[in-house]
Design an enzyme around this catalytic site. Sequence first.
Site, PDB file in Angstrom:
ATOM      1  N   LYS A 196       0.845  -1.035  -0.069  1.00  0.00           N
ATOM      2  CA  LYS A 196      -0.044  -0.157  -0.184  1.00  0.00           C
ATOM      3  C   LYS A 196       0.848   1.092  -0.039  1.00  0.00           C
ATOM      4  O   LYS A 196       1.698   1.094   0.966  1.00  0.00           O
ATOM      5  CB  LYS A 196      -1.069  -0.098   1.137  1.00  0.00           C
ATOM      6  CG  LYS A 196      -2.182   0.502   1.086  1.00  0.00           C
ATOM      7  CD  LYS A 196      -3.080   0.170   2.482  1.00  0.00           C
ATOM      8  CE  LYS A 196      -4.264   0.677   2.297  1.00  0.00           C
ATOM      9  NZ  LYS A 196      -4.927   0.817   3.618  1.00  0.00           N
TER      10      LYS A 196
HETATM   11  C1  E4P Z   1      -8.385   1.397   3.586  1.00  0.00           C
HETATM   12  O1  E4P Z   1      -7.452   0.962   2.867  1.00  0.00           O
HETATM   13  C2  E4P Z   1      -8.187   2.576   4.304  1.00  0.00           C
HETATM   14  O2  E4P Z   1      -6.894   2.229   5.202  1.00  0.00           O
HETATM   15  C3  E4P Z   1      -9.421   2.841   5.339  1.00  0.00           C
HETATM   16  O3  E4P Z   1     -10.349   2.426   4.670  1.00  0.00           O
HETATM   17  C4  E4P Z   1      -9.151   4.013   6.001  1.00  0.00           C
HETATM   18  O4  E4P Z   1     -10.214   4.350   6.549  1.00  0.00           O
HETATM   19  P1  E4P Z   1     -10.540   4.720   8.195  1.00  0.00           P
HETATM   20  O5  E4P Z   1     -10.681   6.106   8.062  1.00  0.00           O
HETATM   21  O6  E4P Z   1     -11.873   4.138   8.604  1.00  0.00           O
HETATM   22  O7  E4P Z   1      -9.302   4.459   9.022  1.00  0.00           O
END
Ligand code: E4P
Length: 223
Positions: A91
């Site tokens: 990522k």
């Molecule tokens: C997905 O890959 C993200 O890390 C995630 O959806 C972030 O979302 P959050 O705001 O719920 O942490």
Amino acid sequence: MKFFLDSAKVDEIRYAREMWAIDGVTSNPRHIKTSGKPFLAAVEDLATLGREFGEDFAISVEVNPHHTTAEAMVEEGERIWNMCPTNFVVKLPCTEAGYKALQIFGEKDIPCNMTLCFSAVQALQAGRLGARFISPFIGWKEANGEEVEHFIEEIVTIYDNFDFATEILVAAVRNGRQIAEAAAAGADIVTAGFDVYKESFEHPYTPVGLKRFADAWDATPYK
Ligand code: E4P
């Protein structure tokens, strides 16, 4: 439509796989912190789950968010990816260095998930450069008063126009309505937290209806 779980907690992931047939996991540094384990131990747990669930179960693991150069992202991302090459997806942020790292990972055939995407043109760049996933964060945009349905539809149109293989992984999903809207807009995947799925798969009228039907059942002779 695939459902990924936004988590790094082994018990949540196991439950979601067994009960809801989730197709993958997206982790980020906040999820790793919430797991209560050191970074490498948490990532090793994810690798173990990946090996158990099979190679179709994609698991995104984010590089250190302090990195500002593609070289640093690639060095660390490759080390992480090697912990479970069958399942792990690196990522990377939608930044200039992140896009450069994406190109280097492309040469190495290492799949990447471009995260923190807030505009259609960021998604376009990820598609052009061959990301495996693009993660538009709809919950954050909506909290900022921005519309999100057209945002996802526009990315779907762009990817269709140019036949990009990149999958649209709608992220930061806060409720069942957003899951349905992402599906209707043509997204490939949503990722949401454990509680969001748990609440979304239920509706207050379902138990009310069951009670009505159970009363009718009890008032009816079986033979
Ligand atoms: C997905 O890959 C993200 O890390 C995630 O959806 C972030 O979302 P959050 O705001 O719920 O942490």
